[in-house]
Design an enzyme around this catalytic site. Structure first.
Site, PDB file in Angstrom:
ATOM      1  N   GLY A 181     -45.351  14.026 -13.881  1.00 36.25           N
ATOM      2  CA  GLY A 181     -46.478  14.927 -14.146  1.00 36.25           C
ATOM      3  C   GLY A 181     -46.159  16.360 -13.777  1.00 36.25           C
ATOM      4  O   GLY A 181     -46.959  17.259 -14.017  1.00 36.25           O
TER       5      GLY A 181
ATOM      6  N   PRO B 181     -37.709  23.355 -14.232  1.00 34.37           N
ATOM      7  CA  PRO B 181     -37.074  24.471 -14.947  1.00 34.37           C
ATOM      8  C   PRO B 181     -35.740  24.046 -15.572  1.00 34.37           C
ATOM      9  O   PRO B 181     -34.940  23.351 -14.931  1.00 34.37           O
ATOM     10  CB  PRO B 181     -36.879  25.523 -13.849  1.00 34.37           C
ATOM     11  CG  PRO B 181     -37.887  25.167 -12.795  1.00 34.37           C
ATOM     12  CD  PRO B 181     -37.965  23.666 -12.827  1.00 34.37           C
ATOM     13  N   ALA B 182     -35.518  24.462 -16.811  1.00 35.32           N
ATOM     14  CA  ALA B 182     -34.365  23.987 -17.584  1.00 35.32           C
ATOM     15  C   ALA B 182     -33.026  24.427 -17.014  1.00 35.32           C
ATOM     16  O   ALA B 182     -32.005  23.782 -17.251  1.00 35.32           O
ATOM     17  CB  ALA B 182     -34.500  24.469 -19.031  1.00 35.32           C
TER      18      ALA B 182
ATOM     19  N   GLY C 282     -31.160  25.700 -13.351  1.00 31.05           N
ATOM     20  CA  GLY C 282     -31.293  25.886 -11.912  1.00 31.05           C
ATOM     21  C   GLY C 282     -30.036  26.518 -11.347  1.00 31.05           C
ATOM     22  O   GLY C 282     -29.083  26.817 -12.084  1.00 31.05           O
TER      23      GLY C 282
ATOM     24  N   GLY D  37     -27.057  25.710  -8.849  1.00 27.48           N
ATOM     25  CA  GLY D  37     -26.387  24.628  -8.128  1.00 27.48           C
ATOM     26  C   GLY D  37     -25.588  25.197  -6.966  1.00 27.48           C
ATOM     27  O   GLY D  37     -24.907  26.210  -7.113  1.00 27.48           O
TER      28      GLY D  37
ATOM     29  N   TYR E 100     -23.867  18.190   0.551  1.00 24.07           N
ATOM     30  CA  TYR E 100     -23.341  19.557   0.405  1.00 24.07           C
ATOM     31  C   TYR E 100     -23.338  20.289   1.751  1.00 24.07           C
ATOM     32  O   TYR E 100     -22.801  21.391   1.850  1.00 24.07           O
ATOM     33  CB  TYR E 100     -24.149  20.380  -0.611  1.00 24.07           C
ATOM     34  CG  TYR E 100     -24.149  19.853  -2.031  1.00 24.07           C
ATOM     35  CD1 TYR E 100     -23.350  18.778  -2.418  1.00 24.07           C
ATOM     36  CD2 TYR E 100     -24.958  20.421  -2.998  1.00 24.07           C
ATOM     37  CE1 TYR E 100     -23.378  18.290  -3.718  1.00 24.07           C
ATOM     38  CE2 TYR E 100     -24.986  19.949  -4.307  1.00 24.07           C
ATOM     39  CZ  TYR E 100     -24.199  18.870  -4.650  1.00 24.07           C
ATOM     40  OH  TYR E 100     -24.229  18.409  -5.936  1.00 24.07           O
TER      41      TYR E 100
ATOM     42  N   HIS F 227     -27.641   9.910  -4.887  1.00 26.41           N
ATOM     43  CA  HIS F 227     -26.513  10.720  -5.355  1.00 26.41           C
ATOM     44  C   HIS F 227     -25.405   9.885  -6.003  1.00 26.41           C
ATOM     45  O   HIS F 227     -24.755  10.318  -6.952  1.00 26.41           O
ATOM     46  CB  HIS F 227     -25.955  11.479  -4.137  1.00 26.41           C
ATOM     47  CG  HIS F 227     -25.156  12.687  -4.437  1.00 26.41           C
ATOM     48  ND1 HIS F 227     -25.009  13.719  -3.547  1.00 26.41           N
ATOM     49  CD2 HIS F 227     -24.452  13.062  -5.533  1.00 26.41           C
ATOM     50  CE1 HIS F 227     -24.249  14.660  -4.075  1.00 26.41           C
ATOM     51  NE2 HIS F 227     -23.891  14.290  -5.281  1.00 26.41           N
TER      52      HIS F 227
HETATM   53  N1  LIG Z   1     -24.566  14.886  -8.837  1.00 23.08           N
HETATM   54  C1  LIG Z   1     -23.289  15.106  -8.706  1.00 23.08           C
HETATM   55  O1  LIG Z   1     -22.509  14.192  -8.398  1.00 23.08           O
HETATM   56  C2  LIG Z   1     -22.746  16.481  -8.905  1.00 23.08           C
HETATM   57  C3  LIG Z   1     -21.357  16.673  -8.990  1.00 23.08           C
HETATM   58  C4  LIG Z   1     -20.888  17.953  -9.197  1.00 23.08           C
HETATM   59  C5  LIG Z   1     -21.781  19.014  -9.331  1.00 23.08           C
HETATM   60  N2  LIG Z   1     -23.140  18.805  -9.218  1.00 23.08           N
HETATM   61  C6  LIG Z   1     -24.115  19.931  -9.371  1.00 23.08           C
HETATM   62  O2  LIG Z   1     -23.764  20.671 -10.523  1.00 23.08           O
HETATM   63  C7  LIG Z   1     -23.605  22.048 -10.180  1.00 23.08           C
HETATM   64  C8  LIG Z   1     -22.580  22.705 -11.069  1.00 23.08           C
HETATM   65  O3  LIG Z   1     -21.328  22.072 -10.990  1.00 23.08           O
HETATM   66  P1  LIG Z   1     -20.004  22.865 -10.633  1.00 23.08           P
HETATM   67  O4  LIG Z   1     -20.361  23.953  -9.732  1.00 23.08           O
HETATM   68  O5  LIG Z   1     -19.000  21.965 -10.102  1.00 23.08           O
HETATM   69  O6  LIG Z   1     -19.424  23.284 -12.038  1.00 23.08           O
HETATM   70  P2  LIG Z   1     -19.856  24.295 -13.204  1.00 23.08           P
HETATM   71  O7  LIG Z   1     -21.180  24.910 -12.963  1.00 23.08           O
HETATM   72  O8  LIG Z   1     -19.594  23.540 -14.447  1.00 23.08           O
HETATM   73  O9  LIG Z   1     -18.711  25.383 -13.085  1.00 23.08           O
HETATM   74  C9  LIG Z   1     -18.652  26.329 -12.078  1.00 23.08           C
HETATM   75  C10 LIG Z   1     -17.518  27.301 -12.455  1.00 23.08           C
HETATM   76  O10 LIG Z   1     -17.891  27.996 -13.647  1.00 23.08           O
HETATM   77  C11 LIG Z   1     -17.707  29.405 -13.435  1.00 23.08           C
HETATM   78  N3  LIG Z   1     -18.797  30.100 -14.130  1.00 23.08           N
HETATM   79  C12 LIG Z   1     -20.141  30.001 -13.902  1.00 23.08           C
HETATM   80  N4  LIG Z   1     -20.826  30.778 -14.742  1.00 23.08           N
HETATM   81  C13 LIG Z   1     -19.927  31.396 -15.542  1.00 23.08           C
HETATM   82  C14 LIG Z   1     -20.010  32.327 -16.604  1.00 23.08           C
HETATM   83  N5  LIG Z   1     -21.196  32.779 -17.041  1.00 23.08           N
HETATM   84  N6  LIG Z   1     -18.873  32.754 -17.200  1.00 23.08           N
HETATM   85  C15 LIG Z   1     -17.671  32.305 -16.777  1.00 23.08           C
HETATM   86  N7  LIG Z   1     -17.493  31.425 -15.769  1.00 23.08           N
HETATM   87  C16 LIG Z   1     -18.624  30.966 -15.151  1.00 23.08           C
HETATM   88  C17 LIG Z   1     -17.777  29.608 -11.949  1.00 23.08           C
HETATM   89  O11 LIG Z   1     -16.953  30.681 -11.556  1.00 23.08           O
HETATM   90  P3  LIG Z   1     -17.596  32.074 -10.996  1.00 23.08           P
HETATM   91  O12 LIG Z   1     -18.070  31.820  -9.596  1.00 23.08           O
HETATM   92  O13 LIG Z   1     -16.443  33.009 -11.081  1.00 23.08           O
HETATM   93  O14 LIG Z   1     -18.712  32.458 -11.921  1.00 23.08           O
HETATM   94  C18 LIG Z   1     -17.193  28.291 -11.394  1.00 23.08           C
HETATM   95  O15 LIG Z   1     -15.797  28.374 -11.356  1.00 23.08           O
HETATM   96  C19 LIG Z   1     -23.229  21.995  -8.700  1.00 23.08           C
HETATM   97  O16 LIG Z   1     -23.378  23.216  -8.029  1.00 23.08           O
HETATM   98  C20 LIG Z   1     -24.137  20.902  -8.200  1.00 23.08           C
HETATM   99  O17 LIG Z   1     -25.432  21.416  -7.964  1.00 23.08           O
HETATM  100  C21 LIG Z   1     -23.620  17.553  -9.023  1.00 23.08           C
END
Ligand SMILES: NC(=O)c1ccc[n+]([C@@H]2O[C@H](COP(=O)([O-])OP(=O)(O)OC[C@H]3O[C@@H](n4cnc5c(N)ncnc54)[C@H](OP(=O)(O)O)[C@@H]3O)[C@@H](O)[C@H]2O)c1
Length: 289
Positions: free
Chosen positions: A13, A17-18, A20, A22, A52, A110
């Site tokens: 309910g 937001p589309a 976020g 991370g 984290y 998780h």
């Molecule tokens: N549930 C799970 O098991 C799980 C696992 C992994 C991740 N997560 C969640 O997913 C989130 C995202 O995953 P992630 O951080 O691993 O990977 P991601 O968001 O796919 O990639 C992050 C990378 O992309 C670069 N980036 C971001 N925006 C950009 C842009 N506009 N142009 C160019 N490069 C860009 C960042 O570098 P810069 O800093 O240089 O921008 C960083 O190196 C996490 O923070 C976490 O909240 C969940």
């Protein structure tokens, strides 16, 4: 406040937001520096996790930013050591304490290991007690989702899995649809392939970036949004932070979506059936900066 980010309805309910912010692999100091920048730009949705080790910093940054709690959508996640029913109840309370909040908007399991079946009951009770607004699963394969569905009085509102153009999760979506679960919201982690240059420089993204006057990351995030997914790209770079929510003023055509969906599928991470060592490690989440 900057761009208004659209929301998607959850079965709880509430609205999510589309896009976020991370905070995976961010130190507490990085969270305290960069989360306020994100909030200032218009982000209202934060994705963290017990594992984290930065929930205390997330709570502190939110308080310091002075944004009313009801204007934010906070997600966190429990690790398998917390799933057994009694432990789950205690660890939900400890999580709220670390985040310095009365409730979280979304609480996820998780990883798909351990006693998630008994823990689900504790998750449902937390919803009834107002400690959690919506509950869901992360990284669960369909046969383990079925185990939860068999006991669930409250079905998962969200599935958080790896989603990017190399892992579009169409099979998992079809499996949920077969079970009548059309309204589960998919959240995509690694939306930008964790920054993989191969993904970012795929010719189709370069072509579409030129056509729409956007960056390749924005094309990828727009694709995911049009696929109906929620994402939370991680970045420490304020320009990228701004770009990543500036994706709501153009639309990819059906043909362009189909071309992206025709890319070869090879997820960066395959969730193993048995728990890997990092999941079994003992963690004391009370020890945070
Ligand atoms: N549930 C799970 O098991 C799980 C696992 C992994 C991740 N997560 C969640 O997913 C989130 C995202 O995953 P992630 O951080 O691993 O990977 P991601 O968001 O796919 O990639 C992050 C990378 O992309 C670069 N980036 C971001 N925006 C950009 C842009 N506009 N142009 C160019 N490069 C860009 C960042 O570098 P810069 O800093 O240089 O921008 C960083 O190196 C996490 O923070 C976490 O909240 C969940």
């Amino acid at each position: 406040m900057g761009i208004k980010i659209p929301t998607l309805p959850l079965t709880s309910g509430t609205e999510i937001p589309a896009i976020g912010y991370g905070v995976y692999m961010m130190t507490s100091a990085e969270v305290e520096k960069h989360l306020p920048e994100a909030l200032e730009l218009g982000y209202t949705h934060i994705d963290t996790a017990n594992a984290y080790f930065n929930e205390v910093a997330v709570g502190r940054a939110i308080k310091d930013a002075g944004v009313p709690r009801e204007d934010l959508f906070v997600t966190t996640k429990l690790f398998p050591q917390s799933y057994p029913y009694e432990k789950c109840k205690a660890d939900i309370d400890a999580t709220l304490e670390r985040l310095d909040t009365d409730y979280v908007d979304l609480l996820l399991f998780h990883q798909p290991y351990g006693d998630y079946v008994s823990g689900w009951k504790a998750m449902e009770e937390a919803v009834r007690e107002g400690k959690v607004r919506a509950i869901g699963l992360s990284n669960f394969p369909i046969h383990k989702i079925d185990e939860i569905l068999a006991v669930a009085e409250i079905k998962p509102a969200v599935l958080q899995v790896e989603i990017n153009p190399y892992s579009n999760q169409h099979e998992l979506k079809a499996a949920l649809a077969e079970r009548g679960l059309f309204d589960v919201v998919f959240e995509g982690w690694y939306p930008l392939g964790h920054g993989d240059a191969n993904l970012m420089t795929e010719p189709i993204f370069t072509e579409l970036a030129q056509k729409y006057g956007k960056g390749t990351a924005q094309i990828i995030l727009r694709w995911s949004y049009q696929e109906g997914n929620v994402t939370f790209p991680k970045t420490l770079n304020p320009a990228h932070m701004a770009d990543n929510i500036d994706i709501f003023d153009f639309e990819l055509t059906e043909d362009e979506m189909a071309r992206i969906n025709a890319l070869p599928q090879h997820p960066y991470y395959q969730v193993p059936e048995e728990p890997p060592a990092f999941v079994l490690a003992t963690n004391d989440y009370s020890k945070q900066a």
